[in-house]
Write a protein that holds these residues in place. Structure first.
Motif, PDB file in Angstrom:
ATOM      1  N   GLN A  83      -1.595  -9.737   4.897  1.00  0.00           N
ATOM      2  CA  GLN A  83      -2.250  -9.213   6.095  1.00  0.00           C
ATOM      3  C   GLN A  83      -1.687  -7.834   6.415  1.00  0.00           C
ATOM      4  N   VAL A  84      -2.570  -6.861   6.655  1.00  0.00           N
ATOM      5  CA  VAL A  84      -2.149  -5.475   6.870  1.00  0.00           C
ATOM      6  C   VAL A  84      -1.251  -5.340   8.099  1.00  0.00           C
ATOM      7  N   GLY A  85      -1.507  -6.145   9.125  1.00  0.00           N
ATOM      8  CA  GLY A  85      -0.709  -6.067  10.341  1.00  0.00           C
ATOM      9  C   GLY A  85       0.750  -6.390  10.135  1.00  0.00           C
ATOM     10  N   ARG A  86       1.087  -7.009   9.014  1.00  0.00           N
ATOM     11  CA  ARG A  86       2.481  -7.368   8.737  1.00  0.00           C
ATOM     12  C   ARG A  86       3.231  -6.275   7.979  1.00  0.00           C
ATOM     13  N   ARG A 142      -3.813   4.790  13.321  1.00  0.00           N
ATOM     14  CA  ARG A 142      -4.219   3.904  12.229  1.00  0.00           C
ATOM     15  C   ARG A 142      -4.442   2.469  12.694  1.00  0.00           C
ATOM     16  N   LYS A 143      -3.688   2.014  13.701  1.00  0.00           N
ATOM     17  CA  LYS A 143      -3.804   0.621  14.122  1.00  0.00           C
ATOM     18  C   LYS A 143      -5.078   0.369  14.917  1.00  0.00           C
ATOM     19  N   GLY A 169       4.634   2.940   7.284  1.00  0.00           N
ATOM     20  CA  GLY A 169       4.408   3.762   6.101  1.00  0.00           C
ATOM     21  C   GLY A 169       3.464   3.101   5.116  1.00  0.00           C
ATOM     22  N   ASN A 170       3.607   1.794   4.934  1.00  0.00           N
ATOM     23  CA  ASN A 170       2.724   1.083   4.008  1.00  0.00           C
ATOM     24  C   ASN A 170       1.319   0.935   4.576  1.00  0.00           C
ATOM     25  N   GLN A 171       1.213   0.783   5.902  1.00  0.00           N
ATOM     26  CA  GLN A 171      -0.120   0.781   6.510  1.00  0.00           C
ATOM     27  C   GLN A 171      -0.820   2.114   6.267  1.00  0.00           C
ATOM     28  N   GLN A 172      -0.064   3.215   6.384  1.00  0.00           N
ATOM     29  CA  GLN A 172      -0.674   4.528   6.172  1.00  0.00           C
ATOM     30  C   GLN A 172      -1.132   4.685   4.730  1.00  0.00           C
ATOM     31  N   LYS A 173      -0.396   4.129   3.788  1.00  0.00           N
ATOM     32  CA  LYS A 173      -0.811   4.192   2.387  1.00  0.00           C
ATOM     33  C   LYS A 173      -2.107   3.407   2.162  1.00  0.00           C
ATOM     34  N   VAL A 174      -2.284   2.306   2.909  1.00  0.00           N
ATOM     35  CA  VAL A 174      -3.529   1.533   2.815  1.00  0.00           C
ATOM     36  C   VAL A 174      -4.694   2.361   3.355  1.00  0.00           C
ATOM     37  N   ASN A 210      -8.182  -2.782   9.863  1.00  0.00           N
ATOM     38  CA  ASN A 210      -8.411  -4.094  10.453  1.00  0.00           C
ATOM     39  C   ASN A 210      -7.117  -4.875  10.244  1.00  0.00           C
ATOM     40  N   LEU A 211      -6.292  -4.945  11.273  1.00  0.00           N
ATOM     41  CA  LEU A 211      -4.934  -5.460  11.131  1.00  0.00           C
ATOM     42  C   LEU A 211      -4.882  -6.943  10.786  1.00  0.00           C
ATOM     43  N   ILE A 212      -5.933  -7.692  11.090  1.00  0.00           N
ATOM     44  CA  ILE A 212      -5.901  -9.125  10.801  1.00  0.00           C
ATOM     45  C   ILE A 212      -6.529  -9.446   9.449  1.00  0.00           C
ATOM     46  N   ASP A 213      -6.936  -8.420   8.718  1.00  0.00           N
ATOM     47  CA  ASP A 213      -7.508  -8.644   7.385  1.00  0.00           C
ATOM     48  C   ASP A 213      -6.499  -8.246   6.311  1.00  0.00           C
ATOM     49  N   THR A 214      -6.849  -8.475   5.064  1.00  0.00           N
ATOM     50  CA  THR A 214      -5.919  -8.266   3.957  1.00  0.00           C
ATOM     51  C   THR A 214      -5.886  -6.809   3.507  1.00  0.00           C
ATOM     52  N   ILE A 215      -4.886  -6.495   2.702  1.00  0.00           N
ATOM     53  CA  ILE A 215      -4.790  -5.164   2.099  1.00  0.00           C
ATOM     54  C   ILE A 215      -6.043  -4.885   1.274  1.00  0.00           C
ATOM     55  N   GLY A 216      -6.446  -5.856   0.480  1.00  0.00           N
ATOM     56  CA  GLY A 216      -7.582  -5.668  -0.415  1.00  0.00           C
ATOM     57  C   GLY A 216      -8.862  -5.337   0.328  1.00  0.00           C
ATOM     58  N   ARG A 217      -9.152  -6.064   1.369  1.00  0.00           N
ATOM     59  CA  ARG A 217     -10.393  -5.830   2.109  1.00  0.00           C
ATOM     60  C   ARG A 217     -10.346  -4.521   2.873  1.00  0.00           C
ATOM     61  N   ASN A 218      -9.175  -4.127   3.360  1.00  0.00           N
ATOM     62  CA  ASN A 218      -9.060  -2.841   4.033  1.00  0.00           C
ATOM     63  C   ASN A 218      -9.292  -1.686   3.074  1.00  0.00           C
ATOM     64  N   ILE A 219      -8.788  -1.806   1.856  1.00  0.00           N
ATOM     65  CA  ILE A 219      -8.939  -0.713   0.889  1.00  0.00           C
ATOM     66  C   ILE A 219     -10.389  -0.508   0.496  1.00  0.00           C
ATOM     67  N   THR A 220     -11.145  -1.583   0.377  1.00  0.00           N
ATOM     68  CA  THR A 220     -12.519  -1.453  -0.126  1.00  0.00           C
ATOM     69  C   THR A 220     -13.563  -1.303   0.975  1.00  0.00           C
ATOM     70  N   MET A 221     -13.178  -1.443   2.236  1.00  0.00           N
ATOM     71  CA  MET A 221     -14.184  -1.521   3.301  1.00  0.00           C
ATOM     72  C   MET A 221     -15.013  -0.250   3.470  1.00  0.00           C
ATOM     73  N   SER A 222     -14.487   0.905   3.061  1.00  0.00           N
ATOM     74  CA  SER A 222     -15.246   2.144   3.247  1.00  0.00           C
ATOM     75  C   SER A 222     -16.259   2.377   2.126  1.00  0.00           C
TER      76      SER A 222
END
Length: 521
Positions: free
Chosen positions: A417-420, A362-363, A424-429, A368-380
Motif C-alpha cells: 500500500q502506497v500510504g505505508r 503528493r498525498k 521519498g518512495n512515495q515521490q518515486k511512485v 491514491n494512498l489506500i491503493d497499491t504501488i502497482g495500481r498507482n504507477i499505471t493509473m495515468s
C-alpha cells in the motif's frame, strides 16, 4: 554504534533502549537507542525509511507496548504505553507532519478537544477561552481563540498544535518535520518558540531533513540508517557537521549534492516544446484578483527550466491552471507545443498532449494512498496495460516491478500500500506514474519537498535522465540551491508576474532573491 562525547548533564528525561519493531516482511527498527536530557532539543535525522517516525510512534504509544521489543524509560521510570492517551498522561506529546486539527472548529475548541474544561459534562466556555488566550500568548500567536482553524495559515496551525501540547502539560514535545510546509518566516518563528520552550525546561525531539535548522536549535543529533542507530553527535561540541550527518544518513560522502550534467547545449532559437504566452489566471473566490498575470514561459526539449518565487508568487497556480485548468477562474492565454497551439482545458486533454504534472501535494493530489504501488504507477495510462478495456493484471505487475527496480522504490513488492511508504518512495511512485504515461513535457512542482538528501539525489538523477532523453522539464522549487544545481535557466516570479529570466551562468542565490522580491506594481 559510535558516540561523540557529550557534556555532563543531569539524569536523562528519556531513554529508549534497544528498540526493535517489525512489520510483516519488514524490520523497521533494529536495536535503536535514544537518550534525551532534560530541557534538551534532540534532533533525529535519517533518510526516508530509516525508521525515524516509527521510533516516535513507538515512544508515543501509536505502536503500543507489546508490539515492539526493547525498553522505554521516562523520568527514570519504565513505561508501557498502550495508546497515545497513556503517553500524553505522562507528558509526552507528538505533533505529526499531517496536523491533527479540525478545520471547522475554533482555535480554542481544537486546543482543548478531548481535554475540555467541563463540570458535570457542561463545558465552561469562559474558562476555555481564557485558558486558550493564555496559551496563544505563550506560543506567540496573535489570533482570537474563536477564530476557525480553516481561516489561519499552516504556520499558525503549527503554533496551535504546540499550544494544544502545552495544555496537556507537556514535558517532552516531539515534532515530526514541523517546518516542511512552512515558509521561511513561519519556520523561523517556530524555531524561536522551540528555544523558548527549552528555556522553560521542556525537552523536544525534532525530526527534520533541514540540516540548517538542526544546527540552529539542536543540542544533540541522533542519526538513523536502515532502522539502526549510527551515532549520536553533540552539536555544541562541533562534531555534528552537515557533511558528517549526511555521511551517517546515506552511508557515503555526498561531495556533490547534485549529479553532474551537461548543461543544455541545443539551439536557443529552436522551437520550444512548451511555449506559454500571456497566461493569466484569476483567483477562484476573489475573482477580481489575478494570481497569474500575463506570464510567458518557454521550455525546449532537453532543457530543465526553473521557476523561483516566494510564497504567493503564483508558481503553483501557473502549473495547476495549465494542467487541465485544475485551478483558477477566467483563465486566458495561449499554449503552444512544438509550435502548434494546443488546448489543455481538462486533465485528460493535457495528458493527451504529452504534458504531465507532478504536484507539490503528493498525498492529496498525486497518489491514491489506500491503493497499491502497482495500481498507482499505471493509473495515468491504463490503456497501456489493458486489453479490450480490461486491465491485464500480469502486465500491470510487470510494468510496476520494472519501475520499482529502475526507480529504487524501497518496498517488498508492488502490492504494498502506497500510504505505508516513506515520503521519498512515495515521490518515486508519483514520478513513475507520469514517466509511464510517456510525457514530452514534465512540470515538477516541489519534487523533493519533505524528503532526505539521499532520496533527493536519486530524484535529481531521474530528472537529469529525463532531460537527456529529450523531455522538456519545468521545475518549480522553493529551494534556491536546487534550482541553481539543476536548471539551465530560471524564471523568477513575484505577485503573479514574471520578474526575470536568468541563464545558468549568471544565476546566484542573491540574483534570484533580488528578482523574487522585485516590486511588480
Amino acid at each position: 554504534m559510535t558516540t561523540a562525547p557529550v557534556s555532563d548533564r543531569s539524569a536523562p528525561v528519556l531513554e529508549m533502549r534497544s528498540i526493535v519493531k517489525t512489520f510483516p516482511g519488514v524490520r523497521a527498527l533494529s536495536d535503536v537507542s535514544l537518550t534525551v536530557a532534560p530541557g534538551e532539543v534532540h534532533a533525529v535525522c535519517g533518510e526516508n525509511g530509516a525508521g525515524k517516525s516509527t521510533l516516535m510512534k513507538v515512544l508515543s504509544g501509536v505502536h503500543p507496548h507489546g508490539s515492539y521489543q526493547g525498553e522505554i524509560l521516562f523520568e527514570g521510570t519504565p513505561c508501557a504505553f498502550k495508546d497515545i492517551r497513556a503517553s500524553e498522561a505522562r507528558g509526552i506529546v507528538i505533533i505529526h507532519q499531517e496536523l491533527a486539527l479540525v478545520p471547522y472548529l475554533s482555535i480554542a475548541e481544537n486546543i482543548f478537544l478531548g481535554n475540555e474544561h467541563a463540570t458535570r459534562g457542561i463545558i465552561s466556555w469562559n474558562e476555555t477561552l481564557k485558558q486558550a488566550a493564555a496559551l496563544l500568548e505563550r506560543v506567540g500567536l496573535r489570533e482570537h481563540p474563536q477564530t476557525r482553524i480553516a481561516d489561519i495559515g499552516v504556520g499558525k496551525q503549527q503554533l496551535v498544535e504546540i499550544a494544544k501540547a502545552l495544555a496537556k502539560r507537556v514535558k517532552l514535545l516531539i515534532l515530526d518535520e514541523p517546518t516542511a510546509a512552512l515558509n521561511d518566516r513561519d519556520s523561523a518563528q517556530l524555531l524561536r518558540l522551540m528555544l523558548e520552550l527549552k528555556d522553560q525546561g521542556i525537552a523536544s525531539i525534532i525530526i527534520s531533513h533541514k540540516l540548517n535548522e538542526i544546527a540552529e536549535v539542536a543540542d544533540s543529533v541522533t542519526v538513523l540508517r536502515d532502522g539502526r542507530t549510527v551515532e549520536t553527535l553533540d552539536v555544541r561540541a562541533g562534531s555534528a557537521t552537515e557533511d558528517r550527518i549526511i555521511r551517517g544518513m546515506v552511508g557515503r560522502d555526498l561531495d556533490h549534492r547534485f549529479p553532474e550534467r551537461t548543461p543544455y547545449a541545443g539551439d536557443p532559437a529552436a522551437e520550444p516544446a512548451l511555449d506559454i504566452r500571456d497566461w493569466t489566471v484569476h483567483h477562484p473566490i476573489d475573482r477580481q484578483r489575478k494570481v497569474v498575470d500575463g506570464v510567458s514561459v518557454q521550455v525546449r526539449r532537453g532543457e530543465i527550466v526553473g521557476i523561483a518565487g516566494l510564497m504567493g508568487a503564483g508558481r503553483t497556480e501557473l502549473a495547476m491552471s495549465l494542467f487541465g485548468r485544475s485551478y483558477g477562474y477566467d483563465i486566458s492565454g495561449t499554449v503552444y507545443k512544438d509550435g502548434r497551439e494546443i488546448r489543455t482545458r481538462t486533465v485528460p486533454e493535457a495528458v493527451a498532449h504529452g504534458i504531465a504534472y507532478v504536484t507539490e501535494d503528493r498525498k492529496r493530489y498525486g497518489l491514491n494512498l489506500i491503493d497499491t504501488i502497482g495500481r498507482n504507477i499505471t493509473m495515468s495510462a491504463l490503456a497501456k496495460v489493458a486489453r479490450h478495456g480490461v486491465v491485464d493484471e500480469h502486465e500491470e505487475t510487470r510494468v510496476a516491478e520494472s519501475y520499482r527496480a529502475s526507480m529504487n522504490i524501497k518496498a517488498p513488492t508492488v502490492f504494498e500500500q502506497v500510504g505505508r511508504l516513506s515520503g521519498g518512495n512515495q515521490q518515486k511512485v508519483v514520478l513513475s506514474k507520469w514517466i509511464f504515461a510517456g510525457p514530452e513535457v514534465l512540470i515538477l512542482d516541489e519534487p523533493t519537498r519533505g524528503i532526505d538528501v539521499g532520496a533527493k539525489y536519486e530524484i535529481y538523477t531521474v530528472i537529469d535522465r529525463l532531460a537527456a532523453q529529450g523531455k522538456a522539464v519545468l521545475l518549480i522549487s522553493s529551494e534556491l540551491p536546487e534550482l541553481l544545481g539543476m536548471c539551465d535557466r530560471v524564471y523568477t516570479m513575484a505577485a503573479g508576474r514574471l520578474t526575470g529570466e536568468i541563464p545558468r551562468a549568471e544565476a546566484t542565490q542573491e540574483v534570484l532573491m533580488r528578482h523574487m522580491t522585485r516590486n511588480t506594481r
